[in-house]
Design a protein around this motif. Sequence first.
Motif, short mmCIF file in Angstrom:
data_model
loop_
_atom_site.label_atom_id
_atom_site.label_comp_id
_atom_site.label_asym_id
_atom_site.label_seq_id
_atom_site.Cartn_x
_atom_site.Cartn_y
_atom_site.Cartn_z
N PRO A 27 0.80 -1.24 0.00
CA PRO A 27 0.00 0.00 0.00
C PRO A 27 0.83 1.28 0.00
N GLU A 28 2.15 1.20 0.23
CA GLU A 28 2.97 2.40 0.31
C GLU A 28 2.99 3.14 -1.02
N HIS A 29 3.12 2.39 -2.13
CA HIS A 29 3.11 3.03 -3.44
C HIS A 29 1.79 3.74 -3.68
N THR A 30 0.69 3.10 -3.30
CA THR A 30 -0.63 3.70 -3.48
C THR A 30 -0.74 5.01 -2.71
N ARG A 31 -0.24 5.02 -1.46
CA ARG A 31 -0.28 6.23 -0.64
C ARG A 31 0.54 7.35 -1.29
N LEU A 32 1.76 7.04 -1.72
CA LEU A 32 2.63 8.06 -2.31
C LEU A 32 2.02 8.60 -3.61
N ARG A 33 1.52 7.70 -4.44
CA ARG A 33 0.99 8.14 -5.72
C ARG A 33 -0.26 8.99 -5.53
N ARG A 34 -1.10 8.62 -4.57
CA ARG A 34 -2.30 9.40 -4.31
C ARG A 34 -1.95 10.81 -3.84
N LEU A 35 -0.97 10.92 -2.95
CA LEU A 35 -0.56 12.22 -2.45
C LEU A 35 0.06 13.07 -3.56
N VAL A 36 0.92 12.46 -4.35
CA VAL A 36 1.63 13.21 -5.39
C VAL A 36 0.69 13.57 -6.54
#
Length: 409
Positions: free
Chosen positions: A97-106
């Motif tokens: 889920p870390e990639h999902t979190r970063l991509r959503r924020l960016v």
Amino acid sequence: MMDPEMLHDPITGYGALREQGPVIRGRSIDGSPVWFVTRFNEVRQVLRDPRFLNNPLTPSLNRAAEDAPLAWTLREMGLPEHLHGYLLESILTNDAPEHTRLRRLVSRAFTARKITDLRPRVEEITDELLTRLPEYADDGVADLIQHFAYPLPITVICELIGIPEEYRRQWHQWGSEPVSLQPDETGSAFAELIENIHELIRERRRALTDDLLSDLIRAHDDDGSRLSNVEMVTMVLTIVSGGLETTAHLIGNGTLALLTHPDQLRLLKDDPALMPRALHELMRWCGPGLMAHLRYASEDIDLAGTVIRKGDTIQPILASANYDPRHYTDPERLDLTRHPAGHAENHVGFGHGAHYCLGAALARQMGEVAFSKLFAHYPDVSLGVERQHLKRTPLPGFWRLTSLPLRLS
């Protein structure tokens, strides 16, 4: 991957592997064993299958950090050990889920509207650079790579991020040094760049503005989580390193392709509305990125009849997929009308799946503007040397011209 013939002509080399099979055993850049995935359908399958992980340091894989191929690359580049985390733990190497979190924020700071609003400035920068191109000419011949293909994306990236004018000259220098392949230059350039980004973040926290760096500071998830300073620095580095190289050499490779296919260039000049379709074909036919980031099997997986064991390394080859005759009719032919207008992207030049290139829209926009304006400014432009004298940098995973001398009139 380091075989001299493969480095010299990767399209032919990986194409030969593709015709041997969809999954081929080979060796990676550091000599470690890897599975090359060569055909269009199988490459897309790997890129969208969450069982193929991006992060080699996922605990279940039982890999030591120093053994990761990317860590080997960073050591070869001369990047100090204490800075490795900025590139080893990025949006490119993380999984859900870390990639999902970063991509959503960016993504909230990297919107389609922001890219669209940037276009007039991209056009201004392009016009300025092309107008000045004759200043660098020797007997009417100028190097497009040095004086246009690199300055355009790094200038646009500086505008997007919000780099103050007093830092621009230094950023242009940093923009060229990380790809110089000289460890003493590359390591120091990244170290200086990282420190400068930290300084800019401190300045922005005191006074937010209307730029991507301020948007990254403002961005927060529904639960209130925000990007850390290290994550912001890593994101800026990712935008710079990914956006600069890909765009610069898409412009270089694409210009060469158009000049050596006058029938296709004439199509484009006669119908400027063809440009978006042409950009996709150029990305398929001569895109600079030969392969996607390495993937790692999280379990035993059957891929096209080959069993990939848990922990095995997989290298999706974008260049061979983009030339796969099972997917394309006459793939060796450059055809700017190949991709129907309004249809889904029919190549893997920008990747596929969850890790599809975040900056693809900006890269396409810069490419479209660059090609349109280059041939408008210099309608009689031609190669400044015989094609056989052009040289490419032998870099595994990347297809880039060392220079592109053009006779402007």
